[in-house]
Design a protein around this motif. Structure first.
Motif, PDB file in Angstrom:
ATOM      1  N   PHE A  41       0.972  -1.384  -0.356  1.00  0.00           N
ATOM      2  CA  PHE A  41       0.143  -0.073   0.351  1.00  0.00           C
ATOM      3  C   PHE A  41       0.758   1.588  -0.554  1.00  0.00           C
ATOM      4  O   PHE A  41       1.745   1.171   1.085  1.00  0.00           O
ATOM      5  N   SER A  42      -0.114   2.330  -0.949  1.00  0.00           N
ATOM      6  CA  SER A  42       1.180   3.692  -0.585  1.00  0.00           C
ATOM      7  C   SER A  42       0.975   4.631   0.582  1.00  0.00           C
ATOM      8  O   SER A  42       2.175   4.984   0.827  1.00  0.00           O
ATOM      9  N   ASP A  43      -0.152   4.393   1.324  1.00  0.00           N
ATOM     10  CA  ASP A  43      -0.685   5.096   2.335  1.00  0.00           C
ATOM     11  C   ASP A  43      -1.575   4.592   3.278  1.00  0.00           C
ATOM     12  O   ASP A  43      -2.032   3.525   2.749  1.00  0.00           O
ATOM     13  N   LYS A  44      -1.791   5.741   4.245  1.00  0.00           N
ATOM     14  CA  LYS A  44      -2.818   5.031   4.787  1.00  0.00           C
ATOM     15  C   LYS A  44      -4.056   4.850   4.519  1.00  0.00           C
ATOM     16  O   LYS A  44      -5.256   3.796   4.692  1.00  0.00           O
ATOM     17  N   GLU A  45      -4.223   5.938   2.873  1.00  0.00           N
ATOM     18  CA  GLU A  45      -5.885   6.385   2.623  1.00  0.00           C
ATOM     19  C   GLU A  45      -5.462   5.371   1.650  1.00  0.00           C
ATOM     20  O   GLU A  45      -6.944   4.954   1.952  1.00  0.00           O
ATOM     21  N   GLN A  46      -4.435   4.863   0.959  1.00  0.00           N
ATOM     22  CA  GLN A  46      -5.308   3.296   0.373  1.00  0.00           C
ATOM     23  C   GLN A  46      -5.799   2.274   1.049  1.00  0.00           C
ATOM     24  O   GLN A  46      -6.456   1.749   0.773  1.00  0.00           O
ATOM     25  N   ILE A  47      -5.290   2.273   2.290  1.00  0.00           N
ATOM     26  CA  ILE A  47      -5.765   1.155   2.861  1.00  0.00           C
ATOM     27  C   ILE A  47      -7.199   0.622   3.594  1.00  0.00           C
ATOM     28  O   ILE A  47      -7.668   0.046   3.292  1.00  0.00           O
ATOM     29  N   LEU A  48      -6.998   2.792   3.880  1.00  0.00           N
ATOM     30  CA  LEU A  48      -8.941   2.829   4.284  1.00  0.00           C
ATOM     31  C   LEU A  48      -9.748   2.654   3.539  1.00  0.00           C
ATOM     32  O   LEU A  48     -11.211   1.998   3.440  1.00  0.00           O
ATOM     33  N   TYR A  49      -9.387   2.983   2.252  1.00  0.00           N
ATOM     34  CA  TYR A  49      -9.924   3.040   1.247  1.00  0.00           C
ATOM     35  C   TYR A  49     -10.765   1.198   0.662  1.00  0.00           C
ATOM     36  O   TYR A  49     -11.890   0.894   0.904  1.00  0.00           O
ATOM     37  N   GLN A  50      -9.097   0.386   0.630  1.00  0.00           N
ATOM     38  CA  GLN A  50      -9.449  -0.977   0.440  1.00  0.00           C
ATOM     39  C   GLN A  50     -10.450  -1.884   1.475  1.00  0.00           C
ATOM     40  O   GLN A  50     -11.140  -2.891   1.550  1.00  0.00           O
ATOM     41  N   VAL A  51      -9.701  -1.164   3.223  1.00  0.00           N
ATOM     42  CA  VAL A  51     -11.015  -1.945   3.813  1.00  0.00           C
ATOM     43  C   VAL A  51     -12.491  -1.401   3.676  1.00  0.00           C
ATOM     44  O   VAL A  51     -12.810  -2.311   3.836  1.00  0.00           O
ATOM     45  N   ILE A  52     -12.571  -0.084   3.205  1.00  0.00           N
ATOM     46  CA  ILE A  52     -14.145  -0.172   2.669  1.00  0.00           C
ATOM     47  C   ILE A  52     -14.122  -0.494   1.690  1.00  0.00           C
ATOM     48  O   ILE A  52     -15.911  -1.041   1.975  1.00  0.00           O
ATOM     49  N   GLU A  53     -13.971  -1.007   0.833  1.00  0.00           N
ATOM     50  CA  GLU A  53     -14.439  -1.027  -0.061  1.00  0.00           C
ATOM     51  C   GLU A  53     -14.526  -2.737   0.125  1.00  0.00           C
ATOM     52  O   GLU A  53     -16.225  -3.690  -0.193  1.00  0.00           O
ATOM     53  N   SER A  54     -13.934  -3.857   0.629  1.00  0.00           N
ATOM     54  CA  SER A  54     -14.064  -4.579   0.876  1.00  0.00           C
ATOM     55  C   SER A  54     -15.403  -5.117   2.144  1.00  0.00           C
ATOM     56  O   SER A  54     -15.705  -5.775   2.234  1.00  0.00           O
ATOM     57  N   LYS A  55     -15.664  -4.179   2.725  1.00  0.00           N
ATOM     58  CA  LYS A  55     -16.325  -3.915   4.024  1.00  0.00           C
ATOM     59  C   LYS A  55     -17.836  -3.449   3.624  1.00  0.00           C
ATOM     60  O   LYS A  55     -18.611  -4.778   3.465  1.00  0.00           O
ATOM     61  N   ILE A  56     -17.885  -3.517   2.610  1.00  0.00           N
ATOM     62  CA  ILE A  56     -18.763  -2.861   1.567  1.00  0.00           C
ATOM     63  C   ILE A  56     -19.778  -3.881   0.696  1.00  0.00           C
ATOM     64  O   ILE A  56     -20.942  -4.401   1.204  1.00  0.00           O
ATOM     65  N   GLY A  57     -18.472  -4.683   0.333  1.00  0.00           N
ATOM     66  CA  GLY A  57     -18.085  -6.233   0.185  1.00  0.00           C
ATOM     67  C   GLY A  57     -19.693  -7.063   0.247  1.00  0.00           C
ATOM     68  O   GLY A  57     -20.645  -7.524   0.264  1.00  0.00           O
ATOM     69  N   ARG A  58     -18.527  -7.217   1.588  1.00  0.00           N
ATOM     70  CA  ARG A  58     -19.337  -8.443   2.705  1.00  0.00           C
ATOM     71  C   ARG A  58     -20.898  -7.858   3.070  1.00  0.00           C
ATOM     72  O   ARG A  58     -21.954  -8.587   2.635  1.00  0.00           O
ATOM     73  N   ASN A  59     -20.882  -6.657   3.565  1.00  0.00           N
ATOM     74  CA  ASN A  59     -22.425  -5.699   3.476  1.00  0.00           C
ATOM     75  C   ASN A  59     -23.794  -6.345   2.893  1.00  0.00           C
ATOM     76  O   ASN A  59     -24.407  -6.997   2.905  1.00  0.00           O
ATOM     77  N   LEU A  60     -22.914  -6.492   1.222  1.00  0.00           N
ATOM     78  CA  LEU A  60     -23.953  -6.508   0.540  1.00  0.00           C
ATOM     79  C   LEU A  60     -23.875  -8.044   0.415  1.00  0.00           C
ATOM     80  O   LEU A  60     -25.366  -8.167   0.554  1.00  0.00           O
ATOM     81  N   SER A  61     -23.664  -9.170   0.527  1.00  0.00           N
ATOM     82  CA  SER A  61     -23.710 -10.134   0.102  1.00  0.00           C
ATOM     83  C   SER A  61     -24.366 -10.347   1.367  1.00  0.00           C
ATOM     84  O   SER A  61     -25.694 -11.113   1.233  1.00  0.00           O
ATOM     85  N   GLU A  62     -24.441 -10.265   2.828  1.00  0.00           N
ATOM     86  CA  GLU A  62     -25.301 -10.118   3.548  1.00  0.00           C
ATOM     87  C   GLU A  62     -26.533  -9.310   4.126  1.00  0.00           C
ATOM     88  O   GLU A  62     -27.155  -9.963   3.454  1.00  0.00           O
ATOM     89  N   MET A  63     -26.849  -8.439   3.132  1.00  0.00           N
ATOM     90  CA  MET A  63     -28.101  -7.978   3.145  1.00  0.00           C
ATOM     91  C   MET A  63     -29.301  -8.375   1.690  1.00  0.00           C
ATOM     92  O   MET A  63     -30.175  -9.018   1.882  1.00  0.00           O
ATOM     93  N   ASN A  64     -28.521  -9.199   0.590  1.00  0.00           N
ATOM     94  CA  ASN A  64     -28.749 -10.089  -0.476  1.00  0.00           C
ATOM     95  C   ASN A  64     -29.507 -10.926   0.075  1.00  0.00           C
ATOM     96  O   ASN A  64     -30.492 -11.748  -0.438  1.00  0.00           O
ATOM     97  N   CYS A  65     -28.154 -12.105   0.944  1.00  0.00           N
ATOM     98  CA  CYS A  65     -29.353 -12.879   2.084  1.00  0.00           C
ATOM     99  C   CYS A  65     -30.192 -12.661   2.404  1.00  0.00           C
ATOM    100  O   CYS A  65     -30.802 -14.082   2.430  1.00  0.00           O
ATOM    101  N   MET A  66     -30.039 -11.641   3.173  1.00  0.00           N
ATOM    102  CA  MET A  66     -31.416 -11.490   4.273  1.00  0.00           C
ATOM    103  C   MET A  66     -32.508 -11.681   3.865  1.00  0.00           C
ATOM    104  O   MET A  66     -33.197 -11.762   4.202  1.00  0.00           O
ATOM    105  N   TYR A 102     -10.883  13.832   6.486  1.00  0.00           N
ATOM    106  CA  TYR A 102     -10.021  13.691   6.861  1.00  0.00           C
ATOM    107  C   TYR A 102      -9.687  13.088   5.291  1.00  0.00           C
ATOM    108  O   TYR A 102      -8.287  12.844   4.807  1.00  0.00           O
ATOM    109  N   TYR A 103     -10.407  11.752   4.973  1.00  0.00           N
ATOM    110  CA  TYR A 103     -10.448  11.098   3.745  1.00  0.00           C
ATOM    111  C   TYR A 103     -11.036  11.092   2.906  1.00  0.00           C
ATOM    112  O   TYR A 103     -12.047  10.160   2.581  1.00  0.00           O
ATOM    113  N   PRO A 104     -10.737  12.482   1.775  1.00  0.00           N
ATOM    114  CA  PRO A 104     -12.783  12.134   0.977  1.00  0.00           C
ATOM    115  C   PRO A 104     -13.082  11.391   0.136  1.00  0.00           C
ATOM    116  O   PRO A 104     -13.386  11.189  -0.697  1.00  0.00           O
ATOM    117  N   GLN A 105     -11.560  10.785  -0.464  1.00  0.00           N
ATOM    118  CA  GLN A 105     -11.701   9.732  -1.474  1.00  0.00           C
ATOM    119  C   GLN A 105     -12.748   8.164  -0.873  1.00  0.00           C
ATOM    120  O   GLN A 105     -13.492   7.276  -1.107  1.00  0.00           O
TER     121      GLN A 105
END
Lengths: 219, 219
Positions: A41-66, A102-105
């Protein structure tokens, strides 16, 4: 390794917010060097971005299952509550504020998720509820879906609901139950009451610490 | 003269927001010189501050009268809607945004009003409703009062409810009716339905343009 970094970063961000967690902290907790993190990762914001991306993906699957599992729109909305409560229990009140300020992206990613997936799923829920006669047909699905989407963020706003006065658990519970009840028809209330009674019963049965003994004795 | 300046400034601010209205505009509309305005006010923010102060005073008296006049908490909450709709109909969507972003002192005044008077009156309403058996006793008055206070501001937020998609009238109507219904007991619903039927009847009777003719014919 990349996965492990994301997992540990998520755990730390959720617990302490983003600002106060350093690359050093993440490395130390994993017993690796900062250099290893920078290979992925180039910086913390990139880590954060991918953390949120993956979290959203998991939430979406969970929501669809429900949505597939649940018998009707009332249960659907209320079981999102369970998912949110599981998530919210260990979220730092700083998380959303940090990301927003602090993390607009990363915040854009979250906002897009809110606008697209959450907004659409609530809108579909309301339309389904109306067509099944569980929600009143004199409500505006667009305005109420928007209200619900905004409530999600409201609950995380430390200035509106100070965490020393309210627990996230209680806020989410109050807001979603009030939201559902505000739409119900008489037929909807029948289903709602069944669900709430069953849920309260389960909570009692699953309580292991005996704190509900008094309640059971007076039943 | 001071009163006339405040009245005209209020009219212009409400219609166009604060930023785009100049001292020149206010003076021109009153047929007076800018110098005359400066004899009473040091700058536009001072005018705005006193406009908001006076508006809040009038709203408070109106709210107090309603609480006295109204038969029960359900009617009380719903008649605040009528007051808000009368006010909201001719409010520029820029007004609150302008005040929030550029006039901190005036915004503090508004926030204080929101925190003190509005929050307290909603909290009292909810507690009264519960004690009269019209609202459910399993709700949290503090959390729901806070929700309602935030909804007032939400409705004015042009980014959340774009004015080209929603009318302020509809948003306020949806939000407050949904808010009330989310709290009602069965007994509360009986009173609510009476009120809504009577209100809809009055709206029909008062409509002068004949647009409700079709509705009446099919009744």
């Amino acid at each position: 390794m990349k996965e492990r970094i994301l997992e540990e970063a998520e755990r730390l961000f959720w617990k302490y917010g983003v600002r106060s967690v350093t690359m050093e902290d993440i490395a130390r907790n994993l017993g690796i060097s900062k250099k290893t993190i920078y290979q992925h990762f180039s910086d913390k914001e990139q880590i954060l971005y991918q953390v949120i991306e993956s979290k959203i993906g998991r939430n979406l699957s969970e929501m669809n299952c429900m949505v597939v599992e649940m018998a009707n729109p009332v249960e659907e909305l209320l079981s999102v509550l369970n998912m949110m409560q599981r998530n919210a229990d260990h979220v730092s009140p700083n998380l959303l504020i940090d990301v927003k300020r602090y993390y607009p992206q990363a915040f854009t990613l979250f906002s897009k998720y809110k606008e697209d997936a959450i907004m659409r799923s609530i809108l579909e829920n309301i339309q389904k509820g109306i067509s099944q006669g569980l929600y009143r047909d004199d409500i505006s699905p667009a305005i109420l879906a928007r209200l619900r989407v905004e409530q999600i963020e409201l609950a995380f706003d430390n200035e509106i609901f100070p965490t020393d006065q309210y627990s996230m658990h209680d806020i989410q519970y109050e807001l979603i139950h009030h939201f559902v009840r505000g739409m119900l028809t008489e037929k909807g209330f029948t289903i709602y009451n069944q669900y709430v009674n069953q849920y309260n019963h389960e909570v009692k049965v699953y309580k292991k610490d005996g704190s509900d003994l008094a309640a059971r004795l007076t039943e």
